[in-house]
Design a protein around this motif. Structure first.
Motif, PDB file in Angstrom:
ATOM      1  N   GLY A 132      47.024 -56.904  65.123  1.00 42.89           N
ATOM      2  CA  GLY A 132      47.637 -56.860  63.792  1.00 42.89           C
ATOM      3  C   GLY A 132      49.132 -56.615  63.862  1.00 42.89           C
ATOM      4  N   LEU A 133      49.534 -55.678  64.713  1.00 46.85           N
ATOM      5  CA  LEU A 133      50.965 -55.420  64.895  1.00 46.85           C
ATOM      6  C   LEU A 133      51.664 -56.631  65.502  1.00 46.85           C
ATOM      7  CD1 LEU A 133      50.883 -51.747  66.213  1.00 46.85           C
ATOM      8  CD2 LEU A 133      51.685 -52.539  63.991  1.00 46.85           C
ATOM      9  N   GLY A 134      50.978 -57.323  66.389  1.00 45.27           N
ATOM     10  CA  GLY A 134      51.533 -58.533  66.980  1.00 45.27           C
ATOM     11  C   GLY A 134      51.782 -59.599  65.939  1.00 45.27           C
ATOM     12  N   VAL A 135      50.860 -59.764  65.002  1.00 45.72           N
ATOM     13  CA  VAL A 135      51.032 -60.756  63.936  1.00 45.72           C
ATOM     14  C   VAL A 135      52.222 -60.399  63.056  1.00 45.72           C
ATOM     15  CG1 VAL A 135      49.971 -61.667  61.827  1.00 45.72           C
ATOM     16  CG2 VAL A 135      48.628 -61.498  63.915  1.00 45.72           C
ATOM     17  N   VAL A 136      52.345 -59.120  62.714  1.00 40.49           N
ATOM     18  CA  VAL A 136      53.472 -58.685  61.881  1.00 40.49           C
ATOM     19  C   VAL A 136      54.793 -58.929  62.607  1.00 40.49           C
ATOM     20  CG1 VAL A 136      54.593 -56.663  60.857  1.00 40.49           C
ATOM     21  CG2 VAL A 136      52.141 -57.005  60.563  1.00 40.49           C
ATOM     22  N   LEU A 137      54.844 -58.558  63.886  1.00 38.93           N
ATOM     23  CA  LEU A 137      56.095 -58.681  64.632  1.00 38.93           C
ATOM     24  C   LEU A 137      56.439 -60.129  64.960  1.00 38.93           C
ATOM     25  CD1 LEU A 137      55.691 -55.600  66.961  1.00 38.93           C
ATOM     26  CD2 LEU A 137      57.417 -55.899  65.193  1.00 38.93           C
ATOM     27  N   ILE A 138      55.462 -60.964  65.245  1.00 38.86           N
ATOM     28  CA  ILE A 138      55.752 -62.348  65.622  1.00 38.86           C
ATOM     29  C   ILE A 138      56.341 -63.122  64.442  1.00 38.86           C
ATOM     30  CG2 ILE A 138      53.595 -63.555  65.126  1.00 38.86           C
ATOM     31  CD1 ILE A 138      54.916 -63.982  68.486  1.00 38.86           C
ATOM     32  N   ASN A 139      56.078 -62.639  63.231  1.00 36.55           N
ATOM     33  CA  ASN A 139      56.648 -63.269  62.039  1.00 36.55           C
ATOM     34  C   ASN A 139      58.065 -62.788  61.750  1.00 36.55           C
ATOM     35  OD1 ASN A 139      54.485 -64.961  61.338  1.00 36.55           O
ATOM     36  ND2 ASN A 139      53.379 -63.194  60.520  1.00 36.55           N
ATOM     37  N   MET A 144      38.051 -48.643  71.527  1.00 33.20           N
ATOM     38  CA  MET A 144      38.869 -49.608  72.260  1.00 33.20           C
ATOM     39  C   MET A 144      39.005 -50.905  71.463  1.00 33.20           C
ATOM     40  SD  MET A 144      40.825 -50.305  74.709  1.00 33.20           S
ATOM     41  CE  MET A 144      40.598 -48.764  75.516  1.00 33.20           C
ATOM     42  N   LEU A 145      37.942 -51.345  70.851  1.00 31.38           N
ATOM     43  CA  LEU A 145      37.987 -52.545  70.024  1.00 31.38           C
ATOM     44  C   LEU A 145      38.914 -52.338  68.825  1.00 31.38           C
ATOM     45  CD1 LEU A 145      36.848 -55.388  69.818  1.00 31.38           C
ATOM     46  CD2 LEU A 145      34.991 -54.466  68.447  1.00 31.38           C
ATOM     47  N   SER A 146      38.903 -51.140  68.264  1.00 29.40           N
ATOM     48  CA  SER A 146      39.792 -50.822  67.142  1.00 29.40           C
ATOM     49  C   SER A 146      41.254 -50.856  67.580  1.00 29.40           C
ATOM     50  CB  SER A 146      39.470 -49.446  66.575  1.00 29.40           C
ATOM     51  OG  SER A 146      38.152 -49.391  66.132  1.00 29.40           O
ATOM     52  N   VAL A 147      41.535 -50.342  68.758  1.00 31.13           N
ATOM     53  CA  VAL A 147      42.910 -50.357  69.273  1.00 31.13           C
ATOM     54  C   VAL A 147      43.366 -51.792  69.533  1.00 31.13           C
ATOM     55  CG1 VAL A 147      44.370 -49.648  71.209  1.00 31.13           C
ATOM     56  CG2 VAL A 147      42.750 -48.038  70.213  1.00 31.13           C
ATOM     57  N   TRP A 194      39.745 -53.986  79.799  1.00 29.75           N
ATOM     58  CA  TRP A 194      39.173 -52.642  79.763  1.00 29.75           C
ATOM     59  C   TRP A 194      37.834 -52.674  79.042  1.00 29.75           C
ATOM     60  CZ3 TRP A 194      43.899 -49.450  77.642  1.00 29.75           C
ATOM     61  CH2 TRP A 194      44.957 -49.540  78.557  1.00 29.75           C
ATOM     62  N   LEU A 195      37.816 -53.396  77.931  1.00 33.21           N
ATOM     63  CA  LEU A 195      36.589 -53.499  77.145  1.00 33.21           C
ATOM     64  C   LEU A 195      35.491 -54.219  77.921  1.00 33.21           C
ATOM     65  CD1 LEU A 195      35.598 -52.803  74.277  1.00 33.21           C
ATOM     66  CD2 LEU A 195      36.228 -55.120  73.627  1.00 33.21           C
ATOM     67  N   LEU A 196      35.865 -55.300  78.595  1.00 34.36           N
ATOM     68  CA  LEU A 196      34.885 -56.029  79.405  1.00 34.36           C
ATOM     69  C   LEU A 196      34.400 -55.197  80.583  1.00 34.36           C
ATOM     70  CD1 LEU A 196      36.476 -59.588  79.447  1.00 34.36           C
ATOM     71  CD2 LEU A 196      34.428 -58.855  78.221  1.00 34.36           C
ATOM     72  N   GLY A 197      35.296 -54.431  81.183  1.00 29.68           N
ATOM     73  CA  GLY A 197      34.912 -53.556  82.283  1.00 29.68           C
ATOM     74  C   GLY A 197      33.910 -52.504  81.856  1.00 29.68           C
ATOM     75  N   MET A 209      54.592 -59.483  73.223  1.00 22.95           N
ATOM     76  CA  MET A 209      54.169 -58.414  74.127  1.00 22.95           C
ATOM     77  C   MET A 209      52.947 -57.681  73.582  1.00 22.95           C
ATOM     78  SD  MET A 209      55.845 -58.259  76.936  1.00 22.95           S
ATOM     79  CE  MET A 209      55.679 -60.010  76.956  1.00 22.95           C
ATOM     80  N   MET A 210      52.848 -57.531  72.266  1.00 24.01           N
ATOM     81  CA  MET A 210      51.675 -56.891  71.688  1.00 24.01           C
ATOM     82  C   MET A 210      50.426 -57.736  71.931  1.00 24.01           C
ATOM     83  SD  MET A 210      52.723 -54.053  70.601  1.00 24.01           S
ATOM     84  CE  MET A 210      51.477 -53.379  69.552  1.00 24.01           C
ATOM     85  N   PHE A 211      50.564 -59.061  71.831  1.00 17.74           N
ATOM     86  CA  PHE A 211      49.435 -59.943  72.136  1.00 17.74           C
ATOM     87  C   PHE A 211      49.051 -59.823  73.612  1.00 17.74           C
ATOM     88  CE2 PHE A 211      50.907 -62.727  68.462  1.00 17.74           C
ATOM     89  CZ  PHE A 211      49.949 -62.230  67.606  1.00 17.74           C
ATOM     90  N   ALA A 212      50.042 -59.770  74.490  1.00 17.51           N
ATOM     91  CA  ALA A 212      49.762 -59.659  75.921  1.00 17.51           C
ATOM     92  C   ALA A 212      49.102 -58.313  76.250  1.00 17.51           C
ATOM     93  CB  ALA A 212      51.048 -59.833  76.719  1.00 17.51           C
ATOM     94  N   LEU A 213      49.569 -57.247  75.630  1.00 12.25           N
ATOM     95  CA  LEU A 213      48.971 -55.931  75.870  1.00 12.25           C
ATOM     96  C   LEU A 213      47.537 -55.870  75.347  1.00 12.25           C
ATOM     97  CD1 LEU A 213      51.994 -53.615  75.040  1.00 12.25           C
ATOM     98  CD2 LEU A 213      51.023 -54.084  77.289  1.00 12.25           C
ATOM     99  N   SER A 214      47.284 -56.499  74.207  1.00 13.68           N
ATOM    100  CA  SER A 214      45.914 -56.503  73.692  1.00 13.68           C
ATOM    101  C   SER A 214      45.004 -57.344  74.587  1.00 13.68           C
ATOM    102  CB  SER A 214      45.873 -56.997  72.252  1.00 13.68           C
ATOM    103  OG  SER A 214      46.316 -58.321  72.157  1.00 13.68           O
TER     104      SER A 214
END
Length: 102
Positions: A13-20, A4-7, A64-67, A53-58
């Motif tokens: 990472g995808l969010g950083v690429v897309l936000i640029n 989950m942490l890897s996802v 989930w991870l905290l749960g 949206m990728m940042f919001a989804l992460s």
């Protein structure tokens, strides 16, 4: 927990690429458009929206991870509801109106 942490890191990472404004080839549906249709789309605005949206989804996956870490079902459920609500919002926002047209 490590998966989950890897996802989450992958989504960040995808969010950083897309936000640029780069990585439009990673957006499903846009990649398969004919070149005439791609020219009608504001690629930078679409990429920036998808990055947010990728940042919001992460962020929602963080619940989930905290749960899992605190063995709390309500945290997982809250994250799942937030995740699904974000996906529904994203689909409706992108597909209604001409928000990303040039």
């Amino acid at each position: 927990m490590i998966i989950m942490l890897s996802v989450i890191v992958l989504f960040l990472g995808l969010g950083v690429v897309l936000i640029n404004g780069k990585g439009s080839f990673l957006i499903a549906g846009f990649n398969t458009l004919p070149s005439e249709e791609k020219e009608k789309v504001n690629v930078i605005a679409l990429c920036k929206f998808m990055g947010k949206m990728m940042f919001a989804l992460s962020f929602s996956m963080l619940f989930w991870l905290l749960g899992e870490a605190y063995d709390s079902n309500w945290l997982f459920c809250m994250g799942l509801i937030l995740f699904l609500a974000l996906v529904v919002f994203m689909l409706i926002f992108i597909n209604t109106g001409n928000r990303f047209k040039k």
